[in-house]
Design a protein around this motif. Structure first.
Motif, PDB file in Angstrom:
ATOM      1  N   THR A   5      23.301  35.937  54.148  1.00  0.00           N
ATOM      2  CA  THR A   5      24.647  36.450  54.384  1.00  0.00           C
ATOM      3  C   THR A   5      24.875  36.944  55.803  1.00  0.00           C
ATOM      4  O   THR A   5      25.898  36.659  56.403  1.00  0.00           O
ATOM      5  CB  THR A   5      24.950  37.586  53.383  1.00  0.00           C
ATOM      6  OG1 THR A   5      24.772  37.078  52.052  1.00  0.00           O
ATOM      7  CG2 THR A   5      26.360  38.109  53.536  1.00  0.00           C
ATOM      8  N   LEU A  64      34.403  43.256  51.637  1.00  0.00           N
ATOM      9  CA  LEU A  64      34.665  41.892  52.087  1.00  0.00           C
ATOM     10  C   LEU A  64      34.537  40.891  50.946  1.00  0.00           C
ATOM     11  O   LEU A  64      33.786  41.116  49.996  1.00  0.00           O
ATOM     12  CB  LEU A  64      33.676  41.514  53.198  1.00  0.00           C
ATOM     13  CG  LEU A  64      33.707  42.379  54.444  1.00  0.00           C
ATOM     14  CD1 LEU A  64      32.543  42.028  55.360  1.00  0.00           C
ATOM     15  CD2 LEU A  64      35.031  42.253  55.169  1.00  0.00           C
ATOM     16  N   THR A  65      35.267  39.776  51.085  1.00  0.00           N
ATOM     17  CA  THR A  65      35.153  38.690  50.112  1.00  0.00           C
ATOM     18  C   THR A  65      34.905  37.377  50.826  1.00  0.00           C
ATOM     19  O   THR A  65      35.240  37.210  51.999  1.00  0.00           O
ATOM     20  CB  THR A  65      36.423  38.566  49.245  1.00  0.00           C
ATOM     21  OG1 THR A  65      37.548  38.318  50.094  1.00  0.00           O
ATOM     22  CG2 THR A  65      36.673  39.812  48.410  1.00  0.00           C
ATOM     23  N   SER A  66      34.312  36.452  50.082  1.00  0.00           N
ATOM     24  CA  SER A  66      34.089  35.092  50.550  1.00  0.00           C
ATOM     25  C   SER A  66      34.572  34.166  49.439  1.00  0.00           C
ATOM     26  O   SER A  66      34.056  34.233  48.315  1.00  0.00           O
ATOM     27  CB  SER A  66      32.602  34.865  50.839  1.00  0.00           C
ATOM     28  OG  SER A  66      32.372  33.539  51.262  1.00  0.00           O
ATOM     29  N   ASP A  67      35.579  33.373  49.742  1.00  0.00           N
ATOM     30  CA  ASP A  67      36.213  32.524  48.730  1.00  0.00           C
ATOM     31  C   ASP A  67      36.668  33.343  47.526  1.00  0.00           C
ATOM     32  O   ASP A  67      36.556  32.928  46.374  1.00  0.00           O
ATOM     33  CB  ASP A  67      35.271  31.396  48.287  1.00  0.00           C
ATOM     34  CG  ASP A  67      35.009  30.396  49.396  1.00  0.00           C
ATOM     35  OD1 ASP A  67      35.923  30.169  50.223  1.00  0.00           O
ATOM     36  OD2 ASP A  67      33.897  29.850  49.445  1.00  0.00           O
ATOM     37  N   GLY A  68      37.166  34.566  47.805  1.00  0.00           N
ATOM     38  CA  GLY A  68      37.711  35.429  46.770  1.00  0.00           C
ATOM     39  C   GLY A  68      36.680  36.209  45.978  1.00  0.00           C
ATOM     40  O   GLY A  68      37.027  37.018  45.129  1.00  0.00           O
ATOM     41  N   VAL A 121      31.494  39.950  48.636  1.00  0.00           N
ATOM     42  CA  VAL A 121      30.249  39.620  49.326  1.00  0.00           C
ATOM     43  C   VAL A 121      29.091  40.415  48.725  1.00  0.00           C
ATOM     44  O   VAL A 121      27.988  39.908  48.581  1.00  0.00           O
ATOM     45  CB  VAL A 121      30.386  39.900  50.842  1.00  0.00           C
ATOM     46  CG1 VAL A 121      29.049  39.820  51.554  1.00  0.00           C
ATOM     47  CG2 VAL A 121      31.387  38.945  51.460  1.00  0.00           C
ATOM     48  N   LYS A 137      31.278  32.263  55.203  1.00  0.00           N
ATOM     49  CA  LYS A 137      32.700  32.417  55.507  1.00  0.00           C
ATOM     50  C   LYS A 137      33.173  33.743  54.910  1.00  0.00           C
ATOM     51  O   LYS A 137      32.864  34.060  53.770  1.00  0.00           O
ATOM     52  CB  LYS A 137      33.487  31.260  54.899  1.00  0.00           C
ATOM     53  CG  LYS A 137      34.961  31.326  55.156  1.00  0.00           C
ATOM     54  CD  LYS A 137      35.687  30.198  54.442  1.00  0.00           C
ATOM     55  CE  LYS A 137      36.878  30.795  53.774  1.00  0.00           C
ATOM     56  NZ  LYS A 137      37.026  30.723  52.392  1.00  0.00           N
ATOM     57  N   ILE A 138      33.906  34.504  55.704  1.00  0.00           N
ATOM     58  CA  ILE A 138      34.481  35.762  55.244  1.00  0.00           C
ATOM     59  C   ILE A 138      35.994  35.566  55.171  1.00  0.00           C
ATOM     60  O   ILE A 138      36.618  35.149  56.153  1.00  0.00           O
ATOM     61  CB  ILE A 138      34.129  36.927  56.194  1.00  0.00           C
ATOM     62  CG1 ILE A 138      32.617  37.123  56.277  1.00  0.00           C
ATOM     63  CG2 ILE A 138      34.823  38.213  55.767  1.00  0.00           C
ATOM     64  CD1 ILE A 138      31.952  37.546  54.985  1.00  0.00           C
ATOM     65  N   ASP A 139      36.584  35.866  54.016  1.00  0.00           N
ATOM     66  CA  ASP A 139      38.028  35.712  53.841  1.00  0.00           C
ATOM     67  C   ASP A 139      38.786  36.571  54.858  1.00  0.00           C
ATOM     68  O   ASP A 139      38.410  37.723  55.112  1.00  0.00           O
ATOM     69  CB  ASP A 139      38.448  36.122  52.427  1.00  0.00           C
ATOM     70  CG  ASP A 139      37.864  35.210  51.356  1.00  0.00           C
ATOM     71  OD1 ASP A 139      37.474  34.069  51.685  1.00  0.00           O
ATOM     72  OD2 ASP A 139      37.808  35.642  50.194  1.00  0.00           O
ATOM     73  N   GLY A 140      39.835  35.991  55.440  1.00  0.00           N
ATOM     74  CA  GLY A 140      40.683  36.721  56.368  1.00  0.00           C
ATOM     75  C   GLY A 140      40.148  36.799  57.781  1.00  0.00           C
ATOM     76  O   GLY A 140      40.747  37.437  58.634  1.00  0.00           O
TER      77      GLY A 140
END
Length: 116
Positions: A28, A55-59, A62, A102-105
């Motif tokens: 990560t 944080l989120t990754s693809d919703g 994390v 990938k981190i959303d946003g």
């Protein structure tokens, strides 16, 4: 400290090592530390866990409340990704940490060392 040069150990004995934080066995976050003991200490930091939980990754979060965080020595391609990101980061006195997911946003311009 310049983001364009590898960070040096406080005693001047050479560059810091790159480690990866695996969250639930998923690589990560890459970061530098003196040794594995220091990497473990960084990964036990409550503020880091709180930040990762936000944080989120693809919703998907994390770091969920029951997630397992495990530091380990980085593989060659993870070291290359970390160095690539550190070279592009603005100069700072703060440690550099690089997400390997990938981190959303968050807009990422370059994500791999071969995309210079």
């Amino acid at each position: 400290m310049s983001a364009r040069e590898p960070s040096q150990r406080p005693d001047g004995s050479g560059p810091l090592q790159v480690f990866v934080l695996d969250i639930d066995r998923r690589p990560t976050l890459a970061f530098e530390a003196n040794d594995l003991a220091e990497a473990r200490e960084i990964c036990r930091d409550a503020d880091l866990r709180t930040d990762l939980s936000a944080l989120t990754s693809d919703g998907i979060p994390v770091c969920a409340p029951g997630s397992t965080l495990s530091p380990r020595a980085a593989a060659q391609e993870e070291i290359a990704a970390f160095r690539h990101a550190a070279e592009r980061a603005p100069a700072s006195s703060q440690p550099t940490m690089t997400f390997l997911i990938k981190i959303d946003g968050v807009m990422v311009v370059t994500i791999s060392p071969d995309q210079a």
